[in-house]
Scaffold this active site. Sequence first.
Site, PDB file in Angstrom:
ATOM      1  N   ASP A  10       0.836  -1.202   0.000  1.00  0.00           N
ATOM      2  CA  ASP A  10       0.000   0.000   0.000  1.00  0.00           C
ATOM      3  C   ASP A  10       0.872   1.253   0.000  1.00  0.00           C
ATOM      4  O   ASP A  10       0.911   2.025   0.964  1.00  0.00           O
ATOM      5  CB  ASP A  10      -0.966  -0.030   1.191  1.00  0.00           C
ATOM      6  CG  ASP A  10      -1.991  -1.145   1.059  1.00  0.00           C
ATOM      7  OD1 ASP A  10      -2.331  -1.507  -0.090  1.00  0.00           O
ATOM      8  OD2 ASP A  10      -2.449  -1.657   2.088  1.00  0.00           O
ATOM      9  N   LYS A  32       0.302  -7.885  -2.504  1.00  0.00           N
ATOM     10  CA  LYS A  32      -0.970  -7.337  -2.970  1.00  0.00           C
ATOM     11  C   LYS A  32      -0.738  -5.960  -3.567  1.00  0.00           C
ATOM     12  O   LYS A  32      -0.134  -5.093  -2.936  1.00  0.00           O
ATOM     13  CB  LYS A  32      -1.983  -7.224  -1.828  1.00  0.00           C
ATOM     14  CG  LYS A  32      -3.315  -6.603  -2.247  1.00  0.00           C
ATOM     15  CD  LYS A  32      -4.296  -6.508  -1.088  1.00  0.00           C
ATOM     16  CE  LYS A  32      -4.053  -5.321  -0.187  1.00  0.00           C
ATOM     17  NZ  LYS A  32      -4.453  -4.019  -0.812  1.00  0.00           N
ATOM     18  N   ASP A  59      -5.681  -6.416  -6.316  1.00  0.00           N
ATOM     19  CA  ASP A  59      -6.858  -6.150  -5.482  1.00  0.00           C
ATOM     20  C   ASP A  59      -7.557  -4.871  -5.955  1.00  0.00           C
ATOM     21  O   ASP A  59      -7.392  -3.809  -5.366  1.00  0.00           O
ATOM     22  CB  ASP A  59      -6.390  -6.021  -4.027  1.00  0.00           C
ATOM     23  CG  ASP A  59      -7.506  -5.668  -3.062  1.00  0.00           C
ATOM     24  OD1 ASP A  59      -8.659  -6.046  -3.322  1.00  0.00           O
ATOM     25  OD2 ASP A  59      -7.214  -5.004  -2.045  1.00  0.00           O
ATOM     26  N   LYS A  61     -11.075  -4.942  -6.800  1.00  0.00           N
ATOM     27  CA  LYS A  61     -12.472  -5.016  -6.346  1.00  0.00           C
ATOM     28  C   LYS A  61     -13.453  -4.492  -7.401  1.00  0.00           C
ATOM     29  O   LYS A  61     -14.266  -3.596  -7.137  1.00  0.00           O
ATOM     30  CB  LYS A  61     -12.663  -4.233  -5.041  1.00  0.00           C
ATOM     31  CG  LYS A  61     -11.773  -4.676  -3.890  1.00  0.00           C
ATOM     32  CD  LYS A  61     -12.058  -3.849  -2.638  1.00  0.00           C
ATOM     33  CE  LYS A  61     -11.196  -4.260  -1.465  1.00  0.00           C
ATOM     34  NZ  LYS A  61      -9.797  -3.795  -1.604  1.00  0.00           N
ATOM     35  N   LEU A  62     -13.425  -5.069  -8.579  1.00  0.00           N
ATOM     36  CA  LEU A  62     -14.286  -4.593  -9.658  1.00  0.00           C
ATOM     37  C   LEU A  62     -15.761  -4.737  -9.283  1.00  0.00           C
ATOM     38  O   LEU A  62     -16.171  -5.729  -8.674  1.00  0.00           O
ATOM     39  CB  LEU A  62     -14.008  -5.362 -10.948  1.00  0.00           C
ATOM     40  CG  LEU A  62     -12.589  -5.279 -11.522  1.00  0.00           C
ATOM     41  CD1 LEU A  62     -12.546  -5.885 -12.918  1.00  0.00           C
ATOM     42  CD2 LEU A  62     -12.072  -3.860 -11.542  1.00  0.00           C
ATOM     43  N   HIS A  63     -16.556  -3.736  -9.675  1.00  0.00           N
ATOM     44  CA  HIS A  63     -17.992  -3.731  -9.383  1.00  0.00           C
ATOM     45  C   HIS A  63     -18.666  -2.832 -10.408  1.00  0.00           C
ATOM     46  O   HIS A  63     -18.629  -1.601 -10.301  1.00  0.00           O
ATOM     47  CB  HIS A  63     -18.235  -3.209  -7.957  1.00  0.00           C
ATOM     48  CG  HIS A  63     -19.647  -3.359  -7.501  1.00  0.00           C
ATOM     49  ND1 HIS A  63     -20.055  -3.071  -6.216  1.00  0.00           N
ATOM     50  CD2 HIS A  63     -20.761  -3.752  -8.139  1.00  0.00           C
ATOM     51  CE1 HIS A  63     -21.352  -3.283  -6.091  1.00  0.00           C
ATOM     52  NE2 HIS A  63     -21.806  -3.684  -7.259  1.00  0.00           N
ATOM     53  N   ASP A  64     -19.277  -3.457 -11.419  1.00  0.00           N
ATOM     54  CA  ASP A  64     -19.914  -2.697 -12.495  1.00  0.00           C
ATOM     55  C   ASP A  64     -20.876  -3.644 -13.212  1.00  0.00           C
ATOM     56  O   ASP A  64     -21.102  -4.766 -12.755  1.00  0.00           O
ATOM     57  CB  ASP A  64     -18.843  -2.150 -13.461  1.00  0.00           C
ATOM     58  CG  ASP A  64     -19.239  -0.808 -14.070  1.00  0.00           C
ATOM     59  OD1 ASP A  64     -20.378  -0.724 -14.580  1.00  0.00           O
ATOM     60  OD2 ASP A  64     -18.432   0.124 -14.042  1.00  0.00           O
ATOM     61  N   ILE A  65     -21.406  -3.201 -14.325  1.00  0.00           N
ATOM     62  CA  ILE A  65     -22.313  -4.080 -15.070  1.00  0.00           C
ATOM     63  C   ILE A  65     -21.506  -5.246 -15.641  1.00  0.00           C
ATOM     64  O   ILE A  65     -20.290  -5.127 -15.857  1.00  0.00           O
ATOM     65  CB  ILE A  65     -23.054  -3.308 -16.183  1.00  0.00           C
ATOM     66  CG1 ILE A  65     -22.060  -2.764 -17.217  1.00  0.00           C
ATOM     67  CG2 ILE A  65     -23.918  -2.196 -15.589  1.00  0.00           C
ATOM     68  CD1 ILE A  65     -22.727  -2.150 -18.441  1.00  0.00           C
ATOM     69  N   ASN A  67     -20.994  -6.634 -18.550  1.00  0.00           N
ATOM     70  CA  ASN A  67     -20.200  -6.443 -19.753  1.00  0.00           C
ATOM     71  C   ASN A  67     -18.916  -5.673 -19.473  1.00  0.00           C
ATOM     72  O   ASN A  67     -17.842  -6.013 -19.996  1.00  0.00           O
ATOM     73  CB  ASN A  67     -21.026  -5.701 -20.809  1.00  0.00           C
ATOM     74  CG  ASN A  67     -20.298  -5.575 -22.127  1.00  0.00           C
ATOM     75  OD1 ASN A  67     -19.949  -6.572 -22.765  1.00  0.00           O
ATOM     76  ND2 ASN A  67     -20.053  -4.342 -22.548  1.00  0.00           N
ATOM     77  N   THR A  68     -19.015  -4.646 -18.640  1.00  0.00           N
ATOM     78  CA  THR A  68     -17.828  -3.860 -18.297  1.00  0.00           C
ATOM     79  C   THR A  68     -16.824  -4.690 -17.515  1.00  0.00           C
ATOM     80  O   THR A  68     -15.610  -4.642 -17.778  1.00  0.00           O
ATOM     81  CB  THR A  68     -18.228  -2.617 -17.484  1.00  0.00           C
ATOM     82  OG1 THR A  68     -19.071  -1.790 -18.288  1.00  0.00           O
ATOM     83  CG2 THR A  68     -17.018  -1.822 -17.046  1.00  0.00           C
ATOM     84  N   THR A 123     -13.457  -5.479   5.732  1.00  0.00           N
ATOM     85  CA  THR A 123     -13.165  -5.648   7.155  1.00  0.00           C
ATOM     86  C   THR A 123     -13.250  -4.330   7.919  1.00  0.00           C
ATOM     87  O   THR A 123     -13.112  -4.315   9.149  1.00  0.00           O
ATOM     88  CB  THR A 123     -11.779  -6.293   7.363  1.00  0.00           C
ATOM     89  OG1 THR A 123     -10.812  -5.634   6.542  1.00  0.00           O
ATOM     90  CG2 THR A 123     -11.826  -7.772   7.002  1.00  0.00           C
ATOM     91  N   GLN A 194      -9.458  -0.535  10.344  1.00  0.00           N
ATOM     92  CA  GLN A 194     -10.036  -1.872  10.332  1.00  0.00           C
ATOM     93  C   GLN A 194     -10.879  -2.079  11.587  1.00  0.00           C
ATOM     94  O   GLN A 194     -10.531  -1.565  12.672  1.00  0.00           O
ATOM     95  CB  GLN A 194      -8.936  -2.933  10.278  1.00  0.00           C
ATOM     96  CG  GLN A 194      -8.020  -2.835   9.062  1.00  0.00           C
ATOM     97  CD  GLN A 194      -8.630  -3.439   7.820  1.00  0.00           C
ATOM     98  OE1 GLN A 194      -9.835  -3.683   7.758  1.00  0.00           O
ATOM     99  NE2 GLN A 194      -7.822  -3.666   6.812  1.00  0.00           N
ATOM    100  N   GLY A 214      -0.694  -5.531   5.848  1.00  0.00           N
ATOM    101  CA  GLY A 214      -0.090  -4.319   5.312  1.00  0.00           C
ATOM    102  C   GLY A 214       0.726  -3.588   6.339  1.00  0.00           C
ATOM    103  O   GLY A 214       1.916  -3.827   6.524  1.00  0.00           O
ATOM    104  N   ARG A 215       0.075  -2.666   7.068  1.00  0.00           N
ATOM    105  CA  ARG A 215       0.792  -1.740   7.924  1.00  0.00           C
ATOM    106  C   ARG A 215       1.576  -2.396   9.048  1.00  0.00           C
ATOM    107  O   ARG A 215       2.576  -1.834   9.509  1.00  0.00           O
ATOM    108  CB  ARG A 215      -0.192  -0.692   8.478  1.00  0.00           C
ATOM    109  CG  ARG A 215      -0.567   0.356   7.446  1.00  0.00           C
ATOM    110  CD  ARG A 215      -1.775   1.179   7.818  1.00  0.00           C
ATOM    111  NE  ARG A 215      -3.028   0.460   7.618  1.00  0.00           N
ATOM    112  CZ  ARG A 215      -4.222   1.048   7.605  1.00  0.00           C
ATOM    113  NH1 ARG A 215      -4.320   2.353   7.798  1.00  0.00           N
ATOM    114  NH2 ARG A 215      -5.314   0.334   7.398  1.00  0.00           N
TER     115      ARG A 215
END
Length: 240
Positions: A10, A32, A59, A61-65, A67-68, A123, A194, A214-215
């Site tokens: 990150d 990651k 990472d 996190k795809l979120h769409d229609i 086809n996209t 989380t 978190q 990560g941190r």
Amino acid sequence: MQKSLIVALDFPKKQQVDHFLSLFGEEKLSVKVGMELFYQEGPTIVEALVASGHQVFLDLKLHDIPNTVYHAMKGLGKLGVSMTNLHAAGGSEMMKAGLEGLREGAVIAGKYVPSLIAVTQLTSMTEQRLREDLLVGASMNETVLHYAKKAAEAGLDGVVCSSLEANMLMEELGNEFRKVTPGIRMLGDDANDQKRVVTPKDARKLGATDIVVGRSITGAVDPVQAYKSILQQWQGVEIG
């Protein structure tokens, strides 16, 4: 299934990534690449890490229609990553389209098909925020389990969840269904943003298959020693 410790890179810039990884010498890590780094450096940072021999969890996190997401995943499948993800909240058709695109992209590029996992609930999300912000009437466990089952039905390899839900998912979906769990902290570490956090030792006992840290590593005074300590806990190594 081999349990992996994935280090979250990150950082905003490649120079910081290069410096961090140089601390580990020739050791190859599971890492990651998230939105912060990818949106600054683009696909070239992923290609460089893969070429260097590191295992990359992309990472985004795809979120769409559907086809996209299909076309986006087709592009990501060409990068040679080991794993990537999308949001289960996008629905079954979106998850299936993403998997189809990922497979097609990997075949076109002559790469192995990456694992595809779905985010259930972040989380940083709490039961209260689930009700008040998202208007979800079901409990956290019910929501996570429902999303995980939908991901399995869509043909995905696993989910992102809290370690607190990992045992429940293992009982319902088996050992081979991946439970990739962020929100890992050593005792005494700051939880930051978190909310549903556990130690590496507890994550192992609760049935997580992979942990993302990560941190607690990247922000440590001695990142290499922090990595080794977390890895020992995660692998169940007792320290004298």
